[in-house]
Scaffold this motif. Sequence first.
Motif, PDB file in Angstrom:
ATOM      1  N   ARG A 145      -4.931   8.877  -8.081  1.00  0.00           N
ATOM      2  CA  ARG A 145      -5.777   7.706  -8.313  1.00  0.00           C
ATOM      3  C   ARG A 145      -7.219   8.150  -8.545  1.00  0.00           C
ATOM      4  O   ARG A 145      -8.157   7.686  -7.907  1.00  0.00           O
ATOM      5  CB  ARG A 145      -5.690   6.737  -7.145  1.00  0.00           C
ATOM      6  CG  ARG A 145      -4.297   6.318  -6.728  1.00  0.00           C
ATOM      7  CD  ARG A 145      -3.615   5.359  -7.664  1.00  0.00           C
ATOM      8  NE  ARG A 145      -4.282   4.109  -7.797  1.00  0.00           N
ATOM      9  CZ  ARG A 145      -3.979   3.025  -7.101  1.00  0.00           C
ATOM     10  NH1 ARG A 145      -3.035   3.043  -6.222  1.00  0.00           N
ATOM     11  NH2 ARG A 145      -4.628   1.918  -7.311  1.00  0.00           N
TER      12      ARG A 145
ATOM     13  N   ARG B 269       1.424   3.962  -3.146  1.00  0.00           N
ATOM     14  CA  ARG B 269       0.981   5.339  -2.883  1.00  0.00           C
ATOM     15  C   ARG B 269       2.109   6.357  -2.962  1.00  0.00           C
ATOM     16  O   ARG B 269       1.934   7.434  -3.521  1.00  0.00           O
ATOM     17  CB  ARG B 269       0.322   5.418  -1.518  1.00  0.00           C
ATOM     18  CG  ARG B 269      -0.150   6.830  -1.188  1.00  0.00           C
ATOM     19  CD  ARG B 269      -0.875   6.896   0.103  1.00  0.00           C
ATOM     20  NE  ARG B 269      -2.111   6.130  -0.028  1.00  0.00           N
ATOM     21  CZ  ARG B 269      -2.894   5.828   0.975  1.00  0.00           C
ATOM     22  NH1 ARG B 269      -2.578   6.198   2.188  1.00  0.00           N
ATOM     23  NH2 ARG B 269      -3.990   5.144   0.784  1.00  0.00           N
TER      24      ARG B 269
ATOM     25  N   LEU C  99      -9.527   7.765 -10.747  1.00  0.00           N
ATOM     26  CA  LEU C  99     -10.600   6.841 -11.131  1.00  0.00           C
ATOM     27  C   LEU C  99     -11.211   6.154  -9.915  1.00  0.00           C
ATOM     28  O   LEU C  99     -12.377   5.795  -9.927  1.00  0.00           O
ATOM     29  CB  LEU C  99     -10.083   5.784 -12.100  1.00  0.00           C
ATOM     30  CG  LEU C  99      -9.828   6.259 -13.524  1.00  0.00           C
ATOM     31  CD1 LEU C  99      -9.216   5.143 -14.347  1.00  0.00           C
ATOM     32  CD2 LEU C  99     -11.090   6.765 -14.164  1.00  0.00           C
ATOM     33  N   GLU C 100     -10.421   5.988  -8.869  1.00  0.00           N
ATOM     34  CA  GLU C 100     -10.903   5.278  -7.686  1.00  0.00           C
ATOM     35  C   GLU C 100     -11.359   6.205  -6.567  1.00  0.00           C
ATOM     36  O   GLU C 100     -12.185   5.818  -5.747  1.00  0.00           O
ATOM     37  CB  GLU C 100      -9.794   4.377  -7.143  1.00  0.00           C
ATOM     38  CG  GLU C 100      -9.349   3.336  -8.143  1.00  0.00           C
ATOM     39  CD  GLU C 100      -7.844   3.217  -8.181  1.00  0.00           C
ATOM     40  OE1 GLU C 100      -7.258   2.797  -7.180  1.00  0.00           O
ATOM     41  OE2 GLU C 100      -7.259   3.544  -9.220  1.00  0.00           O
ATOM     42  N   HIS C 101     -10.808   7.419  -6.513  1.00  0.00           N
ATOM     43  CA  HIS C 101     -11.027   8.249  -5.330  1.00  0.00           C
ATOM     44  C   HIS C 101     -11.685   9.600  -5.584  1.00  0.00           C
ATOM     45  O   HIS C 101     -12.268  10.161  -4.682  1.00  0.00           O
ATOM     46  CB  HIS C 101      -9.694   8.514  -4.624  1.00  0.00           C
ATOM     47  CG  HIS C 101      -8.982   7.279  -4.206  1.00  0.00           C
ATOM     48  ND1 HIS C 101      -9.464   6.431  -3.234  1.00  0.00           N
ATOM     49  CD2 HIS C 101      -7.832   6.720  -4.635  1.00  0.00           C
ATOM     50  CE1 HIS C 101      -8.633   5.416  -3.079  1.00  0.00           C
ATOM     51  NE2 HIS C 101      -7.633   5.565  -3.919  1.00  0.00           N
TER      52      HIS C 101
ATOM     53  N   ASP D  85      -1.710  -3.474  -7.577  1.00  0.00           N
ATOM     54  CA  ASP D  85      -3.001  -3.422  -6.887  1.00  0.00           C
ATOM     55  C   ASP D  85      -3.605  -4.814  -6.716  1.00  0.00           C
ATOM     56  O   ASP D  85      -4.214  -5.103  -5.683  1.00  0.00           O
ATOM     57  CB  ASP D  85      -3.983  -2.520  -7.630  1.00  0.00           C
ATOM     58  CG  ASP D  85      -3.881  -1.072  -7.194  1.00  0.00           C
ATOM     59  OD1 ASP D  85      -3.095  -0.774  -6.272  1.00  0.00           O
ATOM     60  OD2 ASP D  85      -4.585  -0.238  -7.772  1.00  0.00           O
TER      61      ASP D  85
ATOM     62  N   TYR E 296      -0.647   3.944 -15.291  1.00  0.00           N
ATOM     63  CA  TYR E 296      -1.794   3.617 -14.435  1.00  0.00           C
ATOM     64  C   TYR E 296      -2.127   2.131 -14.551  1.00  0.00           C
ATOM     65  O   TYR E 296      -2.389   1.454 -13.558  1.00  0.00           O
ATOM     66  CB  TYR E 296      -2.990   4.457 -14.848  1.00  0.00           C
ATOM     67  CG  TYR E 296      -3.990   4.741 -13.754  1.00  0.00           C
ATOM     68  CD1 TYR E 296      -4.276   3.824 -12.763  1.00  0.00           C
ATOM     69  CD2 TYR E 296      -4.673   5.945 -13.713  1.00  0.00           C
ATOM     70  CE1 TYR E 296      -5.199   4.095 -11.765  1.00  0.00           C
ATOM     71  CE2 TYR E 296      -5.588   6.226 -12.724  1.00  0.00           C
ATOM     72  CZ  TYR E 296      -5.842   5.296 -11.749  1.00  0.00           C
ATOM     73  OH  TYR E 296      -6.747   5.562 -10.765  1.00  0.00           O
TER      74      TYR E 296
ATOM     75  N   LEU F  66      -2.089  -0.572 -11.456  1.00  0.00           N
ATOM     76  CA  LEU F  66      -3.256  -1.443 -11.297  1.00  0.00           C
ATOM     77  C   LEU F  66      -2.879  -2.914 -11.386  1.00  0.00           C
ATOM     78  O   LEU F  66      -3.299  -3.727 -10.562  1.00  0.00           O
ATOM     79  CB  LEU F  66      -4.313  -1.112 -12.351  1.00  0.00           C
ATOM     80  CG  LEU F  66      -5.067   0.191 -12.157  1.00  0.00           C
ATOM     81  CD1 LEU F  66      -6.056   0.392 -13.291  1.00  0.00           C
ATOM     82  CD2 LEU F  66      -5.772   0.241 -10.832  1.00  0.00           C
TER      83      LEU F  66
ATOM     84  N   ASN G 262       0.828  -1.202   0.000  1.00  0.00           N
ATOM     85  CA  ASN G 262       0.000   0.000   0.000  1.00  0.00           C
ATOM     86  C   ASN G 262       0.866   1.257   0.000  1.00  0.00           C
ATOM     87  O   ASN G 262       0.641   2.178  -0.794  1.00  0.00           O
ATOM     88  CB  ASN G 262      -0.924  -0.008   1.214  1.00  0.00           C
ATOM     89  CG  ASN G 262      -1.915   1.130   1.190  1.00  0.00           C
ATOM     90  OD1 ASN G 262      -2.125   1.771   0.167  1.00  0.00           O
ATOM     91  ND2 ASN G 262      -2.531   1.384   2.315  1.00  0.00           N
TER      92      ASN G 262
END
Length: 128
Positions: A33, A19, A35-37, A78, A69, A74, A15
């Motif tokens: 990020r 980050r 697209l996620e947040h 991820d 990305y 990802l 993580n």
Amino acid sequence: MAKIVILFALTLALNLAVRFFVAPRYGKDVAARFLEHLKYIPSQNEALSHASLARWLADKTQSGTISGYLFPVLFPLDILFLICLGLFLGFVSVPLAEQLGFLSCLPSWMWWAFRSATWPLISRKTSP
């Protein structure tokens, strides 16, 4: 217990690495990020919508950002983080469930079986 500590350390390390070390290398969009947040694209300063995402994807200057990305942020980092997190939560839930008196009569493999049996039901509800 050693498995739990190792999985916790690996989950936390992945993580933090994604980050603070990997994602920022590919620009502020990937570092945020979005697209996620977020509900906007940082480099475009507009609300995230189908049209703005299509413009961002079609922008030739963003090709390095887009590929960064996808790989390595990802896939695989991820995905590896999610696997470690799932294993950590699974291994932690077994000793915690055994601590509860009324649940201690169930064998520990039941907690893994319940999770595996409910996954198709959960994924069916969330798929379009």
